[in-house]
Motif scaffolding. Structure first.
Motif, PDB file in Angstrom:
ATOM      1  N   ALA A  45      36.833 -35.515  -8.870  1.00 58.00           N
ATOM      2  CA  ALA A  45      35.782 -36.048  -7.785  1.00 58.00           C
ATOM      3  C   ALA A  45      35.978 -35.260  -6.604  1.00 58.00           C
ATOM      4  N   LEU A  46      37.221 -35.075  -6.218  1.00 59.38           N
ATOM      5  CA  LEU A  46      37.774 -34.579  -4.816  1.00 59.38           C
ATOM      6  C   LEU A  46      37.595 -33.164  -4.845  1.00 59.38           C
ATOM      7  N   ALA A  47      37.833 -32.589  -5.978  1.00 64.36           N
ATOM      8  CA  ALA A  47      37.487 -31.138  -6.340  1.00 64.36           C
ATOM      9  C   ALA A  47      36.231 -30.748  -6.284  1.00 64.36           C
ATOM     10  N   ASN A  48      35.348 -31.534  -6.912  1.00 65.95           N
ATOM     11  CA  ASN A  48      33.865 -31.235  -6.733  1.00 65.95           C
ATOM     12  C   ASN A  48      33.360 -31.346  -5.555  1.00 65.95           C
ATOM     13  N   ILE A  49      33.844 -32.151  -4.664  1.00 65.52           N
ATOM     14  CA  ILE A  49      33.264 -32.060  -3.128  1.00 65.52           C
ATOM     15  C   ILE A  49      33.718 -30.876  -2.611  1.00 65.52           C
ATOM     16  N   ALA A  50      35.229 -30.816  -2.739  1.00 69.87           N
ATOM     17  CA  ALA A  50      35.880 -29.502  -1.918  1.00 69.87           C
ATOM     18  C   ALA A  50      34.821 -28.179  -2.466  1.00 69.87           C
ATOM     19  N   ALA A  93      42.774 -43.631   2.149  1.00 71.82           N
ATOM     20  CA  ALA A  93      41.912 -44.049   3.171  1.00 71.82           C
ATOM     21  C   ALA A  93      41.193 -43.315   4.533  1.00 71.82           C
ATOM     22  N   HIS A  94      42.348 -42.526   4.929  1.00 72.10           N
ATOM     23  CA  HIS A  94      41.938 -41.673   6.059  1.00 72.10           C
ATOM     24  C   HIS A  94      40.958 -40.516   5.499  1.00 72.10           C
ATOM     25  N   THR A  95      41.199 -40.025   4.017  1.00 70.82           N
ATOM     26  CA  THR A  95      40.416 -39.010   3.657  1.00 70.82           C
ATOM     27  C   THR A  95      39.013 -39.500   3.477  1.00 70.82           C
ATOM     28  N   ILE A  96      38.807 -40.862   2.896  1.00 72.54           N
ATOM     29  CA  ILE A  96      37.663 -41.356   2.493  1.00 72.54           C
ATOM     30  C   ILE A  96      36.739 -41.635   3.877  1.00 72.54           C
ATOM     31  N   ALA A  97      37.497 -42.240   4.933  1.00 70.87           N
ATOM     32  CA  ALA A  97      36.970 -42.320   6.570  1.00 70.87           C
ATOM     33  C   ALA A  97      36.383 -41.115   6.951  1.00 70.87           C
ATOM     34  N   ARG A  98      37.240 -39.947   6.815  1.00 74.80           N
ATOM     35  CA  ARG A  98      36.859 -38.760   7.470  1.00 74.80           C
ATOM     36  C   ARG A  98      35.441 -38.296   6.559  1.00 74.80           C
ATOM     37  N   VAL A 128      21.587 -30.518   0.720  1.00 73.87           N
ATOM     38  CA  VAL A 128      21.474 -31.955   1.328  1.00 73.87           C
ATOM     39  C   VAL A 128      21.629 -32.812  -0.055  1.00 73.87           C
ATOM     40  N   LYS A 129      21.432 -32.244  -1.264  1.00 72.33           N
ATOM     41  CA  LYS A 129      21.692 -32.874  -2.562  1.00 72.33           C
ATOM     42  C   LYS A 129      23.063 -33.323  -2.642  1.00 72.33           C
ATOM     43  N   GLU A 130      23.847 -32.124  -2.296  1.00 70.67           N
ATOM     44  CA  GLU A 130      25.241 -32.296  -2.530  1.00 70.67           C
ATOM     45  C   GLU A 130      25.910 -33.238  -1.565  1.00 70.67           C
ATOM     46  N   THR A 131      25.197 -33.068  -0.331  1.00 73.86           N
ATOM     47  CA  THR A 131      25.767 -33.945   0.639  1.00 73.86           C
ATOM     48  C   THR A 131      25.534 -35.472   0.285  1.00 73.86           C
ATOM     49  N   ALA A 138      31.823 -41.373  -0.752  1.00 74.97           N
ATOM     50  CA  ALA A 138      32.516 -42.146   0.248  1.00 74.97           C
ATOM     51  C   ALA A 138      32.280 -43.556   0.526  1.00 74.97           C
ATOM     52  N   GLU A 139      30.997 -43.765   0.160  1.00 69.61           N
ATOM     53  CA  GLU A 139      30.463 -45.005   0.554  1.00 69.61           C
ATOM     54  C   GLU A 139      30.955 -45.933  -0.497  1.00 69.61           C
ATOM     55  N   GLN A 140      30.998 -45.700  -1.765  1.00 67.65           N
ATOM     56  CA  GLN A 140      31.618 -46.249  -2.961  1.00 67.65           C
ATOM     57  C   GLN A 140      32.929 -46.764  -2.545  1.00 67.65           C
ATOM     58  N   TRP A 141      33.893 -45.609  -2.207  1.00 70.68           N
ATOM     59  CA  TRP A 141      35.254 -45.936  -1.884  1.00 70.68           C
ATOM     60  C   TRP A 141      35.372 -46.779  -0.689  1.00 70.68           C
ATOM     61  N   THR A 142      34.543 -46.701   0.338  1.00 70.52           N
ATOM     62  CA  THR A 142      34.972 -47.518   1.529  1.00 70.52           C
ATOM     63  C   THR A 142      34.605 -49.011   1.158  1.00 70.52           C
ATOM     64  N   LEU A 143      33.734 -49.207   0.139  1.00 66.23           N
ATOM     65  CA  LEU A 143      33.560 -50.521   0.007  1.00 66.23           C
ATOM     66  C   LEU A 143      34.606 -51.311  -1.075  1.00 66.23           C
ATOM     67  N   ARG A 144      35.045 -50.385  -1.827  1.00 62.67           N
ATOM     68  CA  ARG A 144      36.356 -50.805  -2.677  1.00 62.67           C
ATOM     69  C   ARG A 144      37.724 -50.896  -1.863  1.00 62.67           C
ATOM     70  N   LEU A 145      37.828 -50.208  -0.768  1.00 69.22           N
ATOM     71  CA  LEU A 145      38.819 -50.179   0.015  1.00 69.22           C
ATOM     72  C   LEU A 145      39.009 -51.184   0.983  1.00 69.22           C
ATOM     73  N   GLY A 146      37.795 -51.204   1.683  1.00 66.78           N
ATOM     74  CA  GLY A 146      37.724 -52.330   2.414  1.00 66.78           C
ATOM     75  C   GLY A 146      37.694 -53.621   2.110  1.00 66.78           C
TER      76      GLY A 146
END
Lengths: 245, 95, 337
Positions: A45-50, A93-98, A128-131, A138-146
């Motif tokens: 997932a992170l590599a896809n975004i990168a 968490a820092h990566t996800i917040a960023r 805009v579709k990629e973003t 990021a939203e999904q992970w923020t919800l799970r970590l928070g």
């Protein structure tokens, strides 16, 4: 930079650099996760975004000049990216917040650019579709970590608090980008605040700019870790002047 | 399952419109929403799909290989279910 | 390798061990007949315990190799000398994570969880390919890995697409399809260096000099010393012997090296008209065994880094599991498409 670049005017070239540097630098930071992600699925997932971001960076930098010259031969003070994207990865968490802060901003910006008639419209329509996907990730992970364990909640809150002061910079006017950032900022605050609340996190009440004037990154003023990042990124290219790869 | 061991999900990908979803493989995810996203990243990163299903592996009921014969063999000796079983005079069309 | 839990639920699940083993002779006959007829064995078919164990060992080792194999190349993502190369390398390392996942997923159909396999990797009870215990010292190493290491891997893997175990064969089909770009990008990278400045050319030659012999070792010990080969061939898990594949690889590489303008570091390498193959020098099997035993240049670093990533990620995995447990009631998930 010259005014004869593919972007057209000097202002458009400046904007291509600013947006291109954002994407380039954040892509590089995400690339540093390779082999370190908390679970294998997240490596992918992170590599896809990168890769999405690197693709955007290449289009934008090519509008401003030669992509490799711009990426590898500029000094730190010539980079125009936001300070937010150069912040080190920290924990997940820092990566996800960023990611949450930046992709929410990028989504709004590209959405506006896509519907306008600037030289960025074609790129923005694709990006805009990629973003939208980056923002969702990021939203999904923020919800799970928070709203996960006590530990993850504490880590996520720390990350949100730590990066909050870099978020004001995203809404400073950018030369060459005509859209007015103020209503984008309102939309960003509303969306981000809502995600943080759903994640049982507290929306920080601290300032959204650091001691430097807001917009510092856009003027080439960066934070200390950025110089080391560039040293690593540029070393090989600079060791072989004029070589082709 | 330990507290960090995410459940297994089966992934089905529709490669293009007009085709049905086909089993592509499995992955781990803590919940359905992340399973769907992980499936997107893992199984469609070369544009292999237009639609995805994820199903908890534990929700699948499978026929037993031990009962293979009673389950599937009876279907093999009913040739009259297939059009080639029937003899039609030459020259008859649209049949 | 099946757990008790897998046995209990086997009657209804897609994976796991079949329950009724009372007719072992009949099952064995059916299994042998299926293998002989080149049919595929599927997860819930009866299979000999040793077949299952061999597959778990091999698929796990293969999966671990993909995951550990990310490290030597990821070492250069942050230093890639052009944005084009950076994108290619990132995509390639990402593929390796993906391939690891396909393979763990194939291994899980045999009743072993990924958690269990990772635990065995982290504690050193299962191995990964020794090639990844060599360091990537220069940018050219990224090219040499693509050309030689991936080339050797593909030579090994293409026959696995016809492996008798269905899920493994299917994973390999997907992997081989995706890997074809890995080898090509490595070759192209080396070609650019070889044709570049004298320093770049020297960098490429140095990398090939260091990676050539370890690549030949990737095919495993010579046939007369290989413990598992004969049985694996009989089960059609393996289709060709180690030496056969090694020879095929050498024959493929010699002309490719010539068009790269690079030499292979073996004075004994020459065409043998009579055999219709290239002869090549003796492989240093003492080095192979030393690296296998954990005394390679990077064994410690690779495993430590993998363990650290896993340990540092534990809180993330726990958080997501806790969140899922708490929210599972209200979950809607995706609607049917």
């Amino acid at each position: 930079m010259t005014t004869t670049s593919a972007a057209g005017t000097a202002a458009a070239t400046a904007a291509a650099l600013a947006l291109g540097d954002d994407a380039l630098v954040l892509s590089h930071r995400l690339g540093e996760w390779a082999g370190h992600a908390p679970v294998l699925e997240e490596e992918v997932a992170l590599a896809n975004i990168a890769l999405d971001l690197l693709g955007q960076a290449r289009v934008l930098l090519s509008m401003a000049g030669d992509e490799d010259e711009l990426a590898f031969l500029r000094e730190e003070r010539a980079f125009r990216n936001l300070q937010l994207v150069e912040q080190p990865n920290g924990d997940f968490a820092h990566t996800i917040a960023r990611q949450l802060f930046f992709s929410a901003h990028q989504y709004l910006l590209y959405g506006e650019l896509a519907s306008g008639d600037s030289p960025f419209a074609p790129l923005a329509a694709k990006a805009v579709k990629e973003t939208a996907y980056h923002r969702d990730h990021a939203e999904q992970w923020t919800l799970r970590l928070g709203d996960g364990t006590d530990e993850s909640h504490a880590r996520m809150q720390r990350a949100v608090d730590a990066l909050w002061r870099y978020t004001g910079e995203m809404f400073q006017p950018v030369e060459g980008v005509e859209a007015d950032p103020s209503h984008r900022e309102a939309a960003w605050l509303e969306w981000t605040g809502e995600v943080l609340r759903r994640a049982t996190l507290t929306v920080p009440d601290g300032p959204r700019t650091g001691a430097w004037a807001a917009g510092a990154g856009r003027q080439g003023l960066h934070t200390e870790p950025f110089g080391r990042m560039l040293a690593e990124m540029q070393h090989l290219h600079r060791s072989h002047p004029g070589a082709a790869w | 399952m330990t507290h960090t061991d995410w459940p297994l999900w089966e992934v089905f990908v529709r490669s293009r419109r007009g085709l049905s979803h086909t089993h592509a493989g499995s992955l781990h995810a803590p919940d359905a929403e992340l399973a769907l996203r992980n499936a997107r990243d893992l199984y469609t990163r070369r544009g292999e799909g237009v639609s995805l299903w994820v199903v908890p592996s534990s929700a699948i009921t499978a026929s037993s290989p031990d009962e293979k014969d009673p389950f599937f063999e009876p279907a093999a000796d009913k040739p009259y279910r297939h059009p080639t079983f029937y003899e039609i005079p030459e020259g008859v069309q649209h049949l | 390798m099946a757990t008790a839990a897998a046995r209990d639920t086997a009657g209804s699940r897609a994976y796991g061990v079949t329950a009724g083993a009372d007719d072992t002779a009949g099952h064995e006959h059916a299994f042998d007949a299926a293998v002989a007829a080149d049919e595929r064995i599927e997860p819930r078919d009866w299979m000999p315990d040793a077949y299952r164990a061999t597959l778990v060992r091999q698929i796990a080792q293969h999966a671990h190799s993909e995951i550990i194999g990310m490290q030597p190349e990821a070492n250069w993502i942050t230093r890639a000398p052009s944005l084009r190369r950076k994108a290619i390398l990132m995509a390639k390392v990402q593929d390796e994570a993906g391939h690891g996942l396909y393979l763990y997923s194939a291994a899980e159909t045999l009743g072993t969880s990924r958690e269990e396999l990772l635990d065995k990797l982290h504690s050193g009870r299962q191995k990964y390919s020794s090639i990844f215990n060599y360091p990537t010292l220069t940018w050219a190493d990224v090219g040499a890995i693509g050309w030689l290491v991936d080339g050797a891997a593909i030579t090994n893997q293409v026959p696995l697409c016809r492996c008798s175990y269905g899920p493994y064969a299917r994973a390999m089909v997907r992997i081989c399809k995706e890997e074809s770009f890995h080898q090509r990008q490595g070759y192209e990278l080396l070609l650019a260096l070889s044709k570049g400045t004298p320093q770049q050319h020297a960098m490429a030659q140095d990398a090939v000099d260091r990676w050539w012999w370890p690549s030949l070792m990737m095919f495993g010990p010579p046939d007369d010393e290989s413990q598992h080969s004969a049985q694996s061939m009989a089960w059609k898990i393996k289709r060709h012997s180690n030496d056969e594949l090694r020879q095929r690889f050498v024959d493929i590489c010699v002309p490719q090296a010539a068009s790269l303008g690079l030499t292979l570091p073996d004075p004994d390498l020459k065409w043998n008209e009579e055999r219709g193959h290239h002869d090549f020098g003796a492989i240093d099997w003492a080095e192979f065994r030393a690296v296998l035993k954990g005394n390679g240049p990077c064994n410690e670093e690779r495993l430590t880094r993998r363990r650290r990533a896993h340990e540092e990620g534990a809180w993330v995995r726990e958080a997501a599991a806790a969140h899922a447990a708490r929210h599972s009631n209200g979950e809607t998930g995706a609607t049917r498409a």
